[in-house]
Design an enzyme around this catalytic site. Structure first.
Site, PDB file in Angstrom:
ATOM      1  N   HIS A  48      -2.208  10.911  -4.066  1.00 31.06           N
ATOM      2  CA  HIS A  48      -2.909  11.970  -4.911  1.00 31.06           C
ATOM      3  C   HIS A  48      -3.409  13.378  -4.102  1.00 31.06           C
ATOM      4  CE1 HIS A  48      -2.225   9.135  -8.169  1.00 31.06           C
ATOM      5  NE2 HIS A  48      -3.249   8.251  -7.598  1.00 31.06           N
ATOM      6  N   ARG A  73      -3.106   6.533   3.328  1.00 29.52           N
ATOM      7  CA  ARG A  73      -2.389   6.007   2.161  1.00 29.52           C
ATOM      8  C   ARG A  73      -1.355   6.878   2.088  1.00 29.52           C
ATOM      9  NH1 ARG A  73      -4.777   5.201  -3.793  1.00 29.52           N
ATOM     10  NH2 ARG A  73      -5.271   7.566  -3.724  1.00 29.52           N
ATOM     11  N   ASP A  87       4.362   6.216  13.635  1.00 29.64           N
ATOM     12  CA  ASP A  87       4.701   6.850  14.805  1.00 29.64           C
ATOM     13  C   ASP A  87       3.858   8.068  15.072  1.00 29.64           C
ATOM     14  OD1 ASP A  87       6.785   5.037  15.207  1.00 29.64           O
ATOM     15  OD2 ASP A  87       8.323   6.170  14.816  1.00 29.64           O
ATOM     16  N   GLU A 152      -3.539  -2.828  -8.414  1.00 32.15           N
ATOM     17  CA  GLU A 152      -4.304  -1.927  -9.385  1.00 32.15           C
ATOM     18  C   GLU A 152      -3.478  -1.930 -10.683  1.00 32.15           C
ATOM     19  OE1 GLU A 152      -4.001   1.836  -7.637  1.00 32.15           O
ATOM     20  OE2 GLU A 152      -2.222   1.624  -6.618  1.00 32.15           O
ATOM     21  N   ASP A 178      -6.587   2.959 -11.846  1.00 31.45           N
ATOM     22  CA  ASP A 178      -5.340   2.659 -12.290  1.00 31.45           C
ATOM     23  C   ASP A 178      -5.355   1.101 -13.141  1.00 31.45           C
ATOM     24  OD1 ASP A 178      -3.163   4.343 -11.686  1.00 31.45           O
ATOM     25  OD2 ASP A 178      -4.225   4.199  -9.790  1.00 31.45           O
TER      26      ASP A 178
END
Length: 258
Positions: A48, A73, A87, A152, A178
């Site tokens: 988000h 996230r 990485d 969620e 959510d």
């Protein structure tokens, strides 16, 4: 030389409480301020927040100089996205909208090197292996990667036992906003039915030997989640902290004009 120790993963395995905060401003300067605030962990939000790989990398670099552990996230649980952030140096990843045991198993493969996983072996070129100076990175990295999955919605809750049975999932994060929306209570995570579902899920996660996590900006909900067994708890977000403080300051002085 082995891969660097992941202190957040070690703390979760030891049952230690870890308090964190969300980073949604997508900026290195604010990330560095938050990193020096005293939180155990901080989420660089690629779902988000307006982040891309380069802004995530830049925030990983500034947080490396602080005591706050960086959790990334990703927008969605895609193999190539996980490969890129790992990485870039992330050791802990948070994947939204996990709805089945099969999905969780694939995510474990995504963050694991062959022969047991699908993570691409190019570590000699990466920041994760300090550009080839961590000689044993390929054989030691798996043990230091922490995989957190988000449950969620109702489908995720229905599959929770299957998700909890997956080896390699370190923690399960319950997404209140959510979940509330999916249960028909948009914007009202405090609804009794939503709270019951959240606390039950946290208890089940802890009982299964995984670390339960949650984001809560309301103290009473945070206390209830901790009592239910929550172990990694985000208690705020940089966007909210800035917005609330700025509005309060503006209102204070605008009121003097009346």
């Amino acid at each position: 030389m082995p891969a660097p120790l992941n202190p957040f993963k070690r703390a979760l395995a030891a049952g230690e409480m870890q308090f964190g905060c969300w980073l949604g401003l997508a900026d290195t300067f604010s990330a560095e301020i938050m990193g020096q605030a005293g939180f155990d962990w901080l989420v660089i939000d690629g779902e988000h927040g307006p982040n891309d790989l380069r802004s995530i990398l830049a925030q990983l670099q500034v947080l490396a100089a602080t005591n706050a552990h960086a959790v990334v996230r990703v927008p969605v649980g895609e193999t190539y996205m996980l490969k890129q952030v790992l990485d870039a140096g992330a050791q802990t990843v948070l994947v939204p909208m996990v709805e089945s045991g099969d999905q969780a198993r694939q995510l474990v493969r995504d963050v694991t090197y062959p022969p047991h996983g699908d993570r691409g072996v190019g570590y000699a070129l990466t920041r994760a292996a300090r550009f080839g100076t961590v000689s044993d990175y390929g054989t030691t990295a798996n043990a230091q990667i922490c995989l957190l999955v988000q449950v969620e919605n109702r489908r995720g809750l229905a599959a929770l036992d299957d998700i909890l049975a997956v080896d390699g999932v370190d923690g399960v994060f319950i997404g209140p906003a959510d979940l509330a929306a999916d249960m028909g209570h948009m914007g009202n995570a405090d609804h009794a039915d939503v709270q019951t579902a959240i606390m039950d899920a946290i208890s089940r996660i802890r009982a299964a030997g995984k670390a339960p996590g949650i984001l809560s900006t309301r103290d009473s909900m945070t206390d209830d989640a901790i009592a239910a067994g929550a172990q990694f708890v985000a208690v705020g977000a940089d966007v909210l902290l800035l917005g609330q403080a700025a509005r309060a300051l503006a209102q204070k002085w605008q009121a003097t004009k009346e």
